[in-house]
Design a protein around this motif. Sequence first.
Motif, PDB file in Angstrom:
ATOM      1  N   LEU A   1       0.810  -1.217   0.000  1.00 42.02           N
ATOM      2  CA  LEU A   1       0.000   0.000   0.000  1.00 42.02           C
ATOM      3  C   LEU A   1       0.843   1.266   0.000  1.00 42.02           C
ATOM      4  N   LYS A   2       1.993   1.231   0.688  1.00 43.62           N
ATOM      5  CA  LYS A   2       2.844   2.420   0.730  1.00 43.62           C
ATOM      6  C   LYS A   2       3.378   2.751  -0.657  1.00 43.62           C
ATOM      7  N   SER A   3       3.885   1.734  -1.353  1.00 45.68           N
ATOM      8  CA  SER A   3       4.393   1.953  -2.718  1.00 45.68           C
ATOM      9  C   SER A   3       3.269   2.326  -3.667  1.00 45.68           C
ATOM     10  N   LEU A   4       2.095   1.703  -3.471  1.00 35.48           N
ATOM     11  CA  LEU A   4       0.961   1.992  -4.336  1.00 35.48           C
ATOM     12  C   LEU A   4       0.521   3.446  -4.212  1.00 35.48           C
ATOM     13  N   ASN A   5       0.384   3.930  -3.002  1.00 35.31           N
ATOM     14  CA  ASN A   5      -0.035   5.326  -2.803  1.00 35.31           C
ATOM     15  C   ASN A   5       1.024   6.305  -3.276  1.00 35.31           C
ATOM     16  N   SER A   6       2.297   5.943  -3.141  1.00 38.15           N
ATOM     17  CA  SER A   6       3.375   6.789  -3.653  1.00 38.15           C
ATOM     18  C   SER A   6       3.297   6.889  -5.181  1.00 38.15           C
ATOM     19  N   ALA A   7       3.004   5.759  -5.834  1.00 39.81           N
ATOM     20  CA  ALA A   7       2.864   5.766  -7.294  1.00 39.81           C
ATOM     21  C   ALA A   7       1.655   6.587  -7.725  1.00 39.81           C
ATOM     22  N   LEU A   8       0.572   6.498  -6.961  1.00 40.65           N
ATOM     23  CA  LEU A   8      -0.612   7.289  -7.280  1.00 40.65           C
ATOM     24  C   LEU A   8      -0.322   8.782  -7.205  1.00 40.65           C
ATOM     25  N   GLU A   9       0.417   9.196  -6.195  1.00 38.13           N
ATOM     26  CA  GLU A   9       0.789  10.611  -6.057  1.00 38.13           C
ATOM     27  C   GLU A   9       1.704  11.057  -7.196  1.00 38.13           C
ATOM     28  N   GLU A  10       2.632  10.187  -7.585  1.00 41.04           N
ATOM     29  CA  GLU A  10       3.567  10.527  -8.658  1.00 41.04           C
ATOM     30  C   GLU A  10       2.837  10.682  -9.994  1.00 41.04           C
ATOM     31  N   LEU A  11       1.914   9.788 -10.277  1.00 39.05           N
ATOM     32  CA  LEU A  11       1.141   9.888 -11.517  1.00 39.05           C
ATOM     33  C   LEU A  11       0.299  11.159 -11.546  1.00 39.05           C
ATOM     34  N   GLN A  12      -0.247  11.522 -10.401  1.00 40.85           N
ATOM     35  CA  GLN A  12      -1.069  12.724 -10.354  1.00 40.85           C
ATOM     36  C   GLN A  12      -0.220  13.983 -10.515  1.00 40.85           C
ATOM     37  N   THR A  13       0.975  13.980  -9.946  1.00 39.24           N
ATOM     38  CA  THR A  13       1.829  15.168  -9.998  1.00 39.24           C
ATOM     39  C   THR A  13       2.486  15.343 -11.360  1.00 39.24           C
ATOM     40  N   GLU A  14       3.092  14.286 -11.886  1.00 41.81           N
ATOM     41  CA  GLU A  14       3.893  14.393 -13.101  1.00 41.81           C
ATOM     42  C   GLU A  14       3.061  14.302 -14.370  1.00 41.81           C
ATOM     43  N   ARG A  15       2.047  13.463 -14.381  1.00 42.73           N
ATOM     44  CA  ARG A  15       1.283  13.260 -15.605  1.00 42.73           C
ATOM     45  C   ARG A  15      -0.123  13.837 -15.547  1.00 42.73           C
ATOM     46  N   GLY A  16      -0.509  14.360 -14.406  1.00 40.71           N
ATOM     47  CA  GLY A  16      -1.824  14.966 -14.291  1.00 40.71           C
ATOM     48  C   GLY A  16      -2.962  13.979 -14.274  1.00 40.71           C
ATOM     49  N   ILE A  17      -2.684  12.708 -13.921  1.00 45.74           N
ATOM     50  CA  ILE A  17      -3.727  11.683 -13.856  1.00 45.74           C
ATOM     51  C   ILE A  17      -4.241  11.605 -12.428  1.00 45.74           C
ATOM     52  N   SER A  18      -5.531  11.756 -12.244  1.00 44.65           N
ATOM     53  CA  SER A  18      -6.099  11.786 -10.902  1.00 44.65           C
ATOM     54  C   SER A  18      -6.021  10.413 -10.240  1.00 44.65           C
ATOM     55  N   ARG A  19      -6.019  10.409  -8.909  1.00 43.87           N
ATOM     56  CA  ARG A  19      -5.981   9.160  -8.142  1.00 43.87           C
ATOM     57  C   ARG A  19      -7.195   8.282  -8.457  1.00 43.87           C
ATOM     58  N   ASP A  20      -8.354   8.920  -8.584  1.00 41.88           N
ATOM     59  CA  ASP A  20      -9.567   8.152  -8.847  1.00 41.88           C
ATOM     60  C   ASP A  20      -9.482   7.400 -10.170  1.00 41.88           C
ATOM     61  N   SER A  21      -8.861   8.040 -11.175  1.00 38.52           N
ATOM     62  CA  SER A  21      -8.732   7.375 -12.475  1.00 38.52           C
ATOM     63  C   SER A  21      -7.859   6.132 -12.372  1.00 38.52           C
ATOM     64  N   VAL A  22      -6.763   6.229 -11.625  1.00 37.48           N
ATOM     65  CA  VAL A  22      -5.858   5.086 -11.480  1.00 37.48           C
ATOM     66  C   VAL A  22      -6.520   3.990 -10.637  1.00 37.48           C
TER      67      VAL A  22
END
Length: 446
Positions: free
Chosen positions: A6-27
Amino acid sequence: MALFDLKSLNSALEELQTERGISRDSVVDALATALAAAYRREYGKRGQIIRATFNPATGDMEFRQAKIVVDSTLVRQEGEESTGDDDHRSRFNPEQHIMIADARRIKKDSQLDEEISFPLETREDFGRIAAQAAKQVIMQKVREAERTSIITEYGQREGDIVTGHVQRFERGNLFVDLGRATAILPYDEQIPGERYRQGERVRALLLRVDEGVRGTFIRLSRSHPRFLTKLFEAEVPEMASGIVEVKGIVREPGSRAKIAVFSKDDHIDPVGALVGQRGVRVAVVTSELGGEKIDVVEWSEKPEDFVKESLKPAQVLAIELNEEENRATVQVAEDQQSLAIGRGGQNVRLAARLTGWKIDIRSTGGEQIAATDGTETPKAQDTQVEDISQKESGFEETKKEMGADDEAVDTGEKNIDPVAQDRDIASEKVEEQQEEVATDKEKDAE
C-alpha cells in the motif's frame, strides 16, 4: 494485504497525479477494472460480467457478478428461433441476463436494462496469465486517462503561444516536445526559410488539439496571422488590456505583414503603441519572426482613409472609390509608385487583402505623359536618355581608337585613358550623367 504494497501503491498514485496529471480516482478505477479482468480470466465463467472495487487505503477488494434485467422483447430463450430479419433480440445467457420476474423477487422495483449484482468469493491468488491481463488493462486505462488529461489541459490553451524544444524532423514536419506531450509543426505552418536544430527552443501558436486513433494530435503554427497578434499582445500592454484592438491582419510569412489597429482611447496612439519607443516593441516581434517586415497602420471606418493607410509607407495624393465594383483607384507621385506597388506587387497585394478593396495604382507622372502624347515633352520629364546613349557609344569608339588595352578595362576605370592623364570635358559630363542614371535606378529598385 499481501497482494499490494500500500505504501508503494499510494506513492505511485501521487507521482502519476503530480507528473502526468492523472487523478488518483482514475488510477484506482483502472486497478479495479484490471482486478475484475484477472478474476474473470482465472476464476470466471464464459460470458460473465465481473465488477470489482478496490480501497487504496486498506487494500480491501470486493468482486461481484453483474446481470442485466431483460424480458422476452430483448432476448430469445434457448431453442426459440428468430422471427425474421427484423428480430434483433440476442440469445439469453444465464451468466449475463436475468429475467425481470426473477429480478423483482430480489429487488421489487427492478427495471429493464438495469444491472443487478451478486457477490462473489474474494480471491487473492492470480496466475501469470491473469496478472498479465491485469497489467495490460492498467496500462491501457492509464494511457486513456493521460490522453484525456492532455486534451483537457492543451484544449484550454488553443489560440495561445506555447514553448517547446525541437525533438525530431520527419518529412518536413517538425516535432516539438512541450513537456507533457509532443506537438507537430507541419511544413505548411512553418515560416519559409527558417531552419531548426535539434534541441532548439521554439515558440508557436497552438492551433488545435485533436484526438485520433494513435493518440492526441497537437497542431502548431508559426505562419498563422493570430501568431503575430499574440506576439504583440505579449509586448504591448495596451493590447493585453483591450484598449488597442486589432481590426485586421494579413501576412506573407517570412516576408511582410500588415496589421490594422484601432484605439478605444483617443489619448492613445494605436500605431505608436505597437511600434514602441524607437521601434523597440515591433523590433522584438520582427526578430521572433526571422526578420519579417511589419507595417502597422491605423484602422478607419472611412474606406478611403483606410485604403490610404494600408498603402503605407507610400504617400497617397488622391483616391477614387467605385463601390459597385469594390475598386479603389489611387493616385501617387511618380517617385512613390514603386513604393506603393512594392516588390513583386507585395505592398498593394497585402493592402487589398487587408481592406477588402481591389486597388489600382496610378502615378501623376504617368498620367501627364499619357495626356501629352504626341506633343512636346515637358521639361520636368526630359531626361535626355537618347543623347546620353549616343555620347556613351561615341566615347567607346574614341576609346578604341586611342588603343585602350585589356588591363585598363579590367581595373573598372573605363573613363581613364592609359596614355593621357587629363580628362576632356565631354568625358566628365558623360561620367556625371552615368552616375546620375545609376543613382536613379538604385532608388527605383529600392
